[in-house]
Scaffold this motif. Structure first.
Motif, short mmCIF file in Angstrom:
data_model
loop_
_atom_site.label_atom_id
_atom_site.label_comp_id
_atom_site.label_asym_id
_atom_site.label_seq_id
_atom_site.Cartn_x
_atom_site.Cartn_y
_atom_site.Cartn_z
N LYS A 16 0.88 -1.16 -0.13
CA LYS A 16 -0.08 0.13 -0.04
C LYS A 16 0.84 1.27 0.12
O LYS A 16 1.82 1.26 0.77
CB LYS A 16 -1.03 -0.10 1.24
CG LYS A 16 -1.92 1.05 1.11
CD LYS A 16 -1.37 2.30 2.04
CE LYS A 16 -2.32 3.40 1.89
NZ LYS A 16 -2.19 4.52 2.89
N GLY A 25 1.00 4.98 0.36
CA GLY A 25 0.11 6.15 1.12
C GLY A 25 0.39 7.49 0.20
O GLY A 25 1.57 7.68 0.03
N GLY A 26 -0.57 8.17 0.26
CA GLY A 26 -0.41 9.54 -0.35
C GLY A 26 0.71 10.45 0.36
O GLY A 26 1.31 11.07 -0.25
N ASN A 27 0.82 10.05 1.81
CA ASN A 27 1.82 11.08 2.41
C ASN A 27 3.12 10.54 2.17
O ASN A 27 4.20 11.21 2.32
CB ASN A 27 1.65 11.02 3.96
CG ASN A 27 0.38 11.97 4.26
OD1 ASN A 27 0.50 13.10 3.68
ND2 ASN A 27 -0.51 11.61 5.07
N LEU A 50 3.26 1.60 3.34
CA LEU A 50 4.29 2.62 3.23
C LEU A 50 3.44 3.98 3.65
O LEU A 50 2.48 4.54 3.23
CB LEU A 50 4.86 2.84 1.70
CG LEU A 50 5.88 1.96 1.27
CD1 LEU A 50 5.45 0.32 1.38
CD2 LEU A 50 6.34 2.32 -0.18
N THR A 51 4.29 4.73 4.71
CA THR A 51 3.62 5.83 5.32
C THR A 51 4.75 6.84 5.36
O THR A 51 5.96 6.72 4.61
CB THR A 51 2.92 5.62 6.35
OG1 THR A 51 2.13 6.83 6.83
CG2 THR A 51 3.78 5.02 7.51
N ASP A 52 4.49 8.13 6.19
CA ASP A 52 5.32 9.16 6.40
C ASP A 52 5.94 9.23 7.69
O ASP A 52 6.17 10.07 8.05
CB ASP A 52 4.66 10.34 5.78
CG ASP A 52 3.58 10.78 6.82
OD1 ASP A 52 3.24 9.80 7.62
OD2 ASP A 52 3.14 11.98 6.88
N GLY A 106 7.73 4.31 11.53
CA GLY A 106 6.74 2.86 12.04
C GLY A 106 6.00 3.50 13.02
O GLY A 106 5.56 4.72 13.08
N SER A 134 4.81 7.49 21.01
CA SER A 134 3.72 8.38 20.76
C SER A 134 3.98 9.04 19.51
O SER A 134 4.83 9.10 18.72
CB SER A 134 4.01 9.57 21.92
OG SER A 134 4.99 10.57 21.54
N LYS A 135 2.83 9.97 19.07
CA LYS A 135 2.73 10.41 17.66
C LYS A 135 3.93 11.36 17.56
O LYS A 135 4.59 11.30 16.52
CB LYS A 135 1.58 11.26 17.70
CG LYS A 135 1.29 11.60 16.36
CD LYS A 135 -0.25 12.35 16.33
CE LYS A 135 -0.53 13.00 15.12
NZ LYS A 135 -0.20 14.65 15.32
N ILE A 144 -2.27 6.02 22.15
CA ILE A 144 -0.81 6.28 21.68
C ILE A 144 -0.89 5.97 20.23
O ILE A 144 -0.11 6.79 19.23
CB ILE A 144 -0.01 5.18 22.32
CG1 ILE A 144 0.37 5.65 23.74
CG2 ILE A 144 1.61 5.02 21.59
CD1 ILE A 144 1.16 4.45 24.63
N GLN A 164 -3.00 7.03 17.03
CA GLN A 164 -4.15 7.75 16.72
C GLN A 164 -4.40 8.11 15.48
O GLN A 164 -3.49 7.81 14.54
CB GLN A 164 -3.90 9.05 17.57
CG GLN A 164 -3.60 9.28 18.95
CD GLN A 164 -3.29 10.53 19.32
OE1 GLN A 164 -3.24 11.59 18.75
NE2 GLN A 164 -3.37 10.73 20.64
N GLY A 197 -4.39 8.85 11.66
CA GLY A 197 -4.31 7.94 10.29
C GLY A 197 -3.64 6.56 10.80
O GLY A 197 -3.69 5.54 9.89
N LYS A 255 -4.21 1.77 9.72
CA LYS A 255 -3.28 1.02 9.41
C LYS A 255 -3.16 -0.28 10.08
O LYS A 255 -2.93 -1.17 9.47
CB LYS A 255 -2.04 1.77 9.27
CG LYS A 255 -1.58 2.65 8.05
CD LYS A 255 -0.27 3.44 8.26
CE LYS A 255 -0.45 4.77 7.82
NZ LYS A 255 -1.14 5.10 6.45
#
Ligand SMILES: Nc1ncnc2c1ncn2[C@@H]1O[C@H](COP(=O)(O)OP(=O)(O)O)[C@@H](O)[C@H]1O
Ligand SMILES: CC(=O)N[C@@H](CCC(=O)OP(=O)(O)O)C(=O)O
Length: 304
Positions: A33, A35-37, A211-213, A216, A220-221, A243, A245, A247, A251
């Protein structure tokens, strides 16, 4: 001379490390996958496309599911439509649905197909309407204790995965936009992580990679500490403790759904790292967060 010998030895070492993973994945399906980001610039997009094409060349069957949230936000703002999210899902009225479909199917999907083809792949773009690939009904969730719908946001009821299976096992690379179709023939907007998890499950994929921005799942965010391996129970606790949250919720839930339906391994990795797919698959340590049913294998250093 000495320097080039060193380079050759390094390359041979990398290849030797990768060999067992190549053997294990040959003929198997890997759902990726994008991701847009993580679609940040042309260089990174090209590196992702190269990795996917290389997987195909060596006999793995990649299936691509893409997002495009930031592109949808941009298009909506051009139409003066506000973006609103609840638990990481876009509230989708009919005008928003029209724009989301236009962007995901007309723009993002075709961009990815074209990039893969430029790298020597043979990509075929689809969305959930094609061949009734992704059947869905209206999604509802609890908001302030009340069951609430988010407009045209879909809950997947069935994936007619035969078409994907045929394409992926042949010489082609399927590329799927996260739009579903209702019984009434209407389009529904579905989070791309959820679509990737369900497609991985229906295809009995060996691996699901999101795949994201971010590096991992983190403690915490805003922390820098990555949790490199998590069990399903640990993920549920992290959601409850807030912990995990926004988007990141769809996932991890996509990973859990896939694991519970028989997918071998699920990974959330940083799409901002060049060749992140190859780094995860073909190195001993891998990268990002692996979510699995239990931790036994990981503690035995048995990534396979
Ligand atoms: N515990 C967490 N660890 C890492 N990221 C988190 C966490 N909780 C929330 N997030 C957020 O989730 C985001 C990733 O989801 P999203 O923006 O929807 O990405 P994508 O477009 O790749 O699907 C991160 O950028 C981060 O802000
Ligand atoms: C219902 C819902 O939230 N749909 C998503 C679909 C695209 C997506 O998931 O894109 P990313 O992976 O880039 O976030 C949306 O409208 O943004």
């Amino acid at each position: 001379m000495y320097k080039s010998m060193e380079t050759i030895i390094k390359k041979a070492e990398i290849l030797i490390e990768a060999l067992p993973y190549i053997q294990k994945l040959t003929g198997k399906t890997v759902v990726i996958k994008y991701g847009g980001n993580a679609m940040i610039n042309d260089e990174l997009k090209n590196s992702v496309m190269e990795d996917i094409t290389l997987l195909k060349y060596i006999g793995v069957n990649p299936v691509v599911v893409h997002g495009g949230g930031p592109d949808i936000n941009k298009a909506l703002s051009n139409f003066n439509i506000k973006s609103e999210f609840i638990n990481g899902l876009r509230v989708t009225d009919s005008a928003t649905m029209e724009v989301a479909q236009m962007v995901l199917v007309g723009k993002t999907n075709k961009e990815i197909v074209s990039l893969l083809n430029q790298k020597g792949g043979k990509a075929i773009g689809l969305c959930g309407i094609d061949g009734n690939l992704i059947e869905c009904e209206q999604y509802t969730t609890l908001v302030d204790g009340k069951e609430t719908d988010l407009g045209y946001v879909g809950k997947i009821t069935n994936i007619n995965s035969k078409v994907l299976d045929i394409i992926a096992k042949d010489e082609y690379i399927p590329v799927v936009a996260p739009i579903g179709v209702g019984k009434d023939g209407r389009s529904y907007n579905i989070n791309a992580d959820t679509v990737a998890g369900e497609i991985a499950a229906y295809l009995k994929a060996e691996k699901l990679m999101l795949l994201t921005d971010v590096e991992g799942v983190k403690t915490s965010k805003d922390s820098k500490e990555i949790l490199s391996a998590l069990t399903i129970d640990e993920v549920h606790n992290l959601i409850e403790d807030k912990i995990i949250q926004g988007g990141m919720i769809p996932k991890v839930l996509g990973c859990i759904d896939a694991l519970e339906k028989g997918v071998g391994r699920t990974h959330i990795i940083d799409g901002r790292i060049p060749h992140c797919i190859l780094l995860e698959i073909f190195t001993y340590k891998g990268i990002g967060t692996m979510i699995m049913k239990d931790k036994v294998l990981y503690h035995n250093n048995e990534k396979l």
